[in-house]
Write a protein that holds these residues in place. Structure first.
Motif, mmCIF file in Angstrom:
data_model
loop_
_atom_site.group_PDB
_atom_site.id
_atom_site.type_symbol
_atom_site.label_atom_id
_atom_site.label_comp_id
_atom_site.label_asym_id
_atom_site.label_seq_id
_atom_site.Cartn_x
_atom_site.Cartn_y
_atom_site.Cartn_z
ATOM 1 N N GLU A 20 28.422 -20.456 9.654
ATOM 2 C CA GLU A 20 27.385 -19.685 8.973
ATOM 3 C C GLU A 20 27.993 -18.568 8.142
ATOM 4 O O GLU A 20 27.531 -18.275 7.029
ATOM 5 C CB GLU A 20 26.384 -19.127 9.984
ATOM 6 C CG GLU A 20 25.481 -20.188 10.595
ATOM 7 C CD GLU A 20 24.667 -20.926 9.549
ATOM 8 O OE1 GLU A 20 24.200 -20.289 8.578
ATOM 9 O OE2 GLU A 20 24.515 -22.162 9.682
ATOM 10 N N GLN A 21 29.047 -17.936 8.660
ATOM 11 C CA GLN A 21 29.741 -16.900 7.878
ATOM 12 C C GLN A 21 30.338 -17.509 6.607
ATOM 13 O O GLN A 21 30.232 -16.930 5.519
ATOM 14 C CB GLN A 21 30.850 -16.263 8.722
ATOM 15 C CG GLN A 21 30.375 -15.501 9.946
ATOM 16 C CD GLN A 21 29.830 -14.121 9.601
ATOM 17 O OE1 GLN A 21 29.725 -13.732 8.443
ATOM 18 N NE2 GLN A 21 29.463 -13.369 10.632
ATOM 19 N N ARG B 177 29.409 -20.321 5.097
ATOM 20 C CA ARG B 177 28.332 -20.783 4.214
ATOM 21 C C ARG B 177 27.767 -19.625 3.398
ATOM 22 O O ARG B 177 27.526 -19.761 2.197
ATOM 23 C CB ARG B 177 27.237 -21.446 5.049
ATOM 24 C CG ARG B 177 26.178 -22.157 4.227
ATOM 25 C CD ARG B 177 25.201 -22.895 5.129
ATOM 26 N NE ARG B 177 24.487 -21.971 6.001
ATOM 27 C CZ ARG B 177 23.397 -21.288 5.649
ATOM 28 N NH1 ARG B 177 22.915 -21.418 4.417
ATOM 29 N NH2 ARG B 177 22.791 -20.483 6.495
ATOM 30 N N ARG B 178 27.584 -18.476 4.043
ATOM 31 C CA ARG B 178 27.086 -17.301 3.307
ATOM 32 C C ARG B 178 28.137 -16.800 2.326
ATOM 33 O O ARG B 178 27.803 -16.319 1.233
ATOM 34 C CB ARG B 178 26.680 -16.205 4.287
ATOM 35 C CG ARG B 178 25.374 -16.492 5.016
ATOM 36 C CD ARG B 178 24.851 -15.252 5.713
ATOM 37 N NE ARG B 178 25.699 -14.853 6.832
ATOM 38 C CZ ARG B 178 25.531 -15.265 8.084
ATOM 39 N NH1 ARG B 178 24.546 -16.093 8.390
ATOM 40 N NH2 ARG B 178 26.335 -14.857 9.048
ATOM 41 N N PHE B 179 29.396 -16.884 2.713
ATOM 42 C CA PHE B 179 30.479 -16.433 1.827
ATOM 43 C C PHE B 179 30.516 -17.272 0.554
ATOM 44 O O PHE B 179 30.646 -16.742 -0.555
ATOM 45 C CB PHE B 179 31.814 -16.512 2.559
ATOM 46 C CG PHE B 179 33.010 -16.176 1.709
ATOM 47 C CD1 PHE B 179 33.298 -14.863 1.390
ATOM 48 C CD2 PHE B 179 33.836 -17.179 1.222
ATOM 49 C CE1 PHE B 179 34.400 -14.550 0.592
ATOM 50 C CE2 PHE B 179 34.937 -16.880 0.437
ATOM 51 C CZ PHE B 179 35.213 -15.563 0.124
ATOM 52 N N GLY C 68 27.974 -19.136 -0.554
ATOM 53 C CA GLY C 68 26.709 -18.884 -1.222
ATOM 54 C C GLY C 68 26.354 -19.968 -2.214
ATOM 55 O O GLY C 68 26.536 -21.163 -1.959
ATOM 56 N N GLU C 69 25.868 -19.557 -3.357
ATOM 57 C CA GLU C 69 25.455 -20.497 -4.395
ATOM 58 C C GLU C 69 26.508 -20.650 -5.478
ATOM 59 O O GLU C 69 26.219 -21.164 -6.563
ATOM 60 C CB GLU C 69 24.135 -20.021 -5.020
ATOM 61 C CG GLU C 69 22.976 -19.966 -4.045
ATOM 62 C CD GLU C 69 22.717 -21.306 -3.389
ATOM 63 O OE1 GLU C 69 22.784 -22.333 -4.098
ATOM 64 O OE2 GLU C 69 22.446 -21.334 -2.169
#
Length: 215
Positions: free
Chosen positions: A45-46, A48-50, A52-53
């Motif tokens: 999750e860390q 994936r957020r890093f 981002g898009e």
């Protein structure tokens, strides 16, 4: 630590690395499977957020095996976004006529593109790798994000690997703009890491609880 200036300095750093490797590996082995799974989910999750898009076309990653920090969910997620994922290929080492007794485990770094779980096989040293065409070391220059394994690191980006120097040699081919990320457990972020002059630094550490941008 600074570049070794004598044979004694170099041996002291090698000894410090061996001691730290043994300690981290033992700590990983005794960590309960439930804790490893929870850490892997949180670390993903860390990551994936890093990411981002951001539009990243090619990512290099490692294919994890327990008890090291898991990368399999990240590989699958990246592939689901049509990101080209490069995984390491371990090649035969060259013959060393000058040092015939030296244990040479790794040849020149190479890569292959991930094409799904059905296109994997077990390569040298029992390491899982893609069965797609092998790519040369300089294929890493295509990757804008490089996810590397490691045993420990610090906020300065110093990295302790497993030994053998495969990633230190591979990262010589990375693009200057590439971001190099190392996945760790929280207790593997340390104040001091024994390093030699050839050890390559990383840009970001990702643990189950935080993302650390290295100075």
């Amino acid at each position: 630590m600074i570049w070794p200036r004598s044979a004694a300095d170099a041996e002291a750093i090698r000894d410090a690395k061996r001691v730290l490797r043994r300690a981290v590996l033992q700590r990983r082995r005794v960590r309960p499977a439930e804790q490893r799974d929870a850490d892997d989910r949180a670390r993903f999750e860390q990551l994936r957020r890093f990411v981002g898009e951001s539009t990243v076309e090619t990512v290099a990653c490692y294919f994890s095996t327990p008890p090291e920090p898991g990368s399999l969910q990240s590989i699958a997620w990246l592939a689901s976004r049509d990101v080209r994922v490069l995984l390491p290929v371990i090649t035969e080492p060259p013959a060393r006529q000058d040092q015939p007794d030296q244990d040479q485990l790794f040849g020149e770094p190479a890569w292959a593109a991930y094409a799904g779980p059905d296109a994997l096989h077990t390569g040298r040293l029992a390491i899982v790798e893609p069965s797609t065409d092998k790519l040369p070391a300089d294929a890493l220059a295509d990757a804008k994000l490089i996810i590397v394994p490691g045993l420990a690191g610090n906020v300065a980006g110093q990295r302790l690997g497993r030994g053998g120097g495969w990633y230190d040699r591979a990262l010589r081919h990375a693009a200057r703009s590439a971001v190099v990320v190392m996945l760790l457990n929280d207790d593997e972020v340390m104040e001091a890491i024994p390093t030699s002059g050839w050890d390559r630094r990383v840009d970001v550490l990702i643990t189950p609880t935080r993302v650390i941008n290295c100075s």
